[in-house]
Enzyme design. Structure first.
Site, PDB file in Angstrom:
ATOM      1  N   ASP A  46       0.864  -1.177   0.000  1.00 41.22           N
ATOM      2  CA  ASP A  46       0.000   0.000   0.000  1.00 41.22           C
ATOM      3  C   ASP A  46       0.900   1.226   0.000  1.00 41.22           C
ATOM      4  OD1 ASP A  46      -1.661   2.162   0.636  1.00 41.22           O
ATOM      5  OD2 ASP A  46      -2.817   1.041   2.114  1.00 41.22           O
ATOM      6  N   LYS A  66      -3.215  16.687  -5.171  1.00 36.82           N
ATOM      7  CA  LYS A  66      -2.426  16.784  -6.401  1.00 36.82           C
ATOM      8  C   LYS A  66      -1.748  18.147  -6.533  1.00 36.82           C
ATOM      9  CE  LYS A  66      -2.899  12.611  -7.754  1.00 36.82           C
ATOM     10  NZ  LYS A  66      -1.726  11.726  -7.834  1.00 36.82           N
ATOM     11  N   TYR A 124      -8.948  15.259  -3.855  1.00 34.29           N
ATOM     12  CA  TYR A 124      -8.043  14.879  -4.934  1.00 34.29           C
ATOM     13  C   TYR A 124      -7.271  16.102  -5.433  1.00 34.29           C
ATOM     14  CZ  TYR A 124      -6.386  12.572  -9.176  1.00 34.29           C
ATOM     15  OH  TYR A 124      -5.599  12.044 -10.170  1.00 34.29           O
ATOM     16  N   ASN A 164       3.171   6.763  -8.710  1.00 36.33           N
ATOM     17  CA  ASN A 164       1.954   6.775  -9.513  1.00 36.33           C
ATOM     18  C   ASN A 164       0.686   6.508  -8.704  1.00 36.33           C
ATOM     19  OD1 ASN A 164       0.544   6.586 -12.245  1.00 36.33           O
ATOM     20  ND2 ASN A 164       0.061   4.617 -11.318  1.00 36.33           N
TER      21      ASN A 164
END
Length: 183
Positions: free
Chosen positions: A64, A159, A155, A91
């Protein structure tokens, strides 16, 4: 096309599907030794089957990316098998996709663990493994770091942080001959 990757050791976190899988297969076609980690045995098994069909020999281990200890164990297994790490691709990522008022503390912690902590600790682990010989670290960012969207609070925030961290990491690791970029 020869990209100079023959016999280079390339590590990809979250590489059992999507962009990670495409990268793994592309690096393999270029002659690199590819190592991939994924969170679930089911995805790993399906990925291994697709690699076999494509003729790609990829080392795969369950880990993980949101857990630093698991990432370290994965990296240790890669170095034990191949002797080094030349390219590390951060990634792994998740997108829970909940609207602001629906986000739970657990959603937030999981998203930050995988999307942000995984990049931070993955970069540290990779840089230590690369040592003074240097290498390349690639971080998955996203257009969501620049363009907000409904349901994208977590998200987009993680990012955007990855994009910013990448610049700082690049500055700090340049003296060690390690290039850090985001895609």
């Amino acid at each position: 096309m020869d990209l100079g990757l023959k016999d280079k050791v390339v590590v990809i976190t979250g590489g059992t599907a999507g962009i990670g899988e495409a990268c793994a297969l592309a690096f393999s076609r270029e002659g690199a030794h590819v190592a991939v980690c994924g969170r679930t045995q089911k995805r790993i098994a399906a990925f291994k089957e697709r690699c076999a069909q494509a003729g790609a020999d990829v080392f795969v281990k369950q880990a993980d990316a949101g857990q630093a200890e698991e990432l370290q164990a994965f990296a240790d297994a890669v170095v034990s098998r191949f002797g080094t790490i030349d390219v590390w691709v951060n990634n792994a990522g998740i997108n829970v996709g909940k609207r602001l008022m629906e986000i739970t503390p657990e959603d937030w912690q999981q998203t930050v663990a995988v999307n942000l902590s995984g990049v931070l600790f993955g970069t540290q682990i990779a840089a230590r493994a690369m040592g003074e010989k240097g290498g390349v670290i690639l971080n998955a960012s996203s257009f969501a770091s620049l363009i907000p969207s409904v349901g994208g609070t977590m998200y987009g925030a993680t990012k955007a942080a990855v994009s910013n961290m990448t610049k700082t990491m690049a500055a700090e690791l340049t003296p060690k001959h390690i290039r850090v970029n985001a895609y």
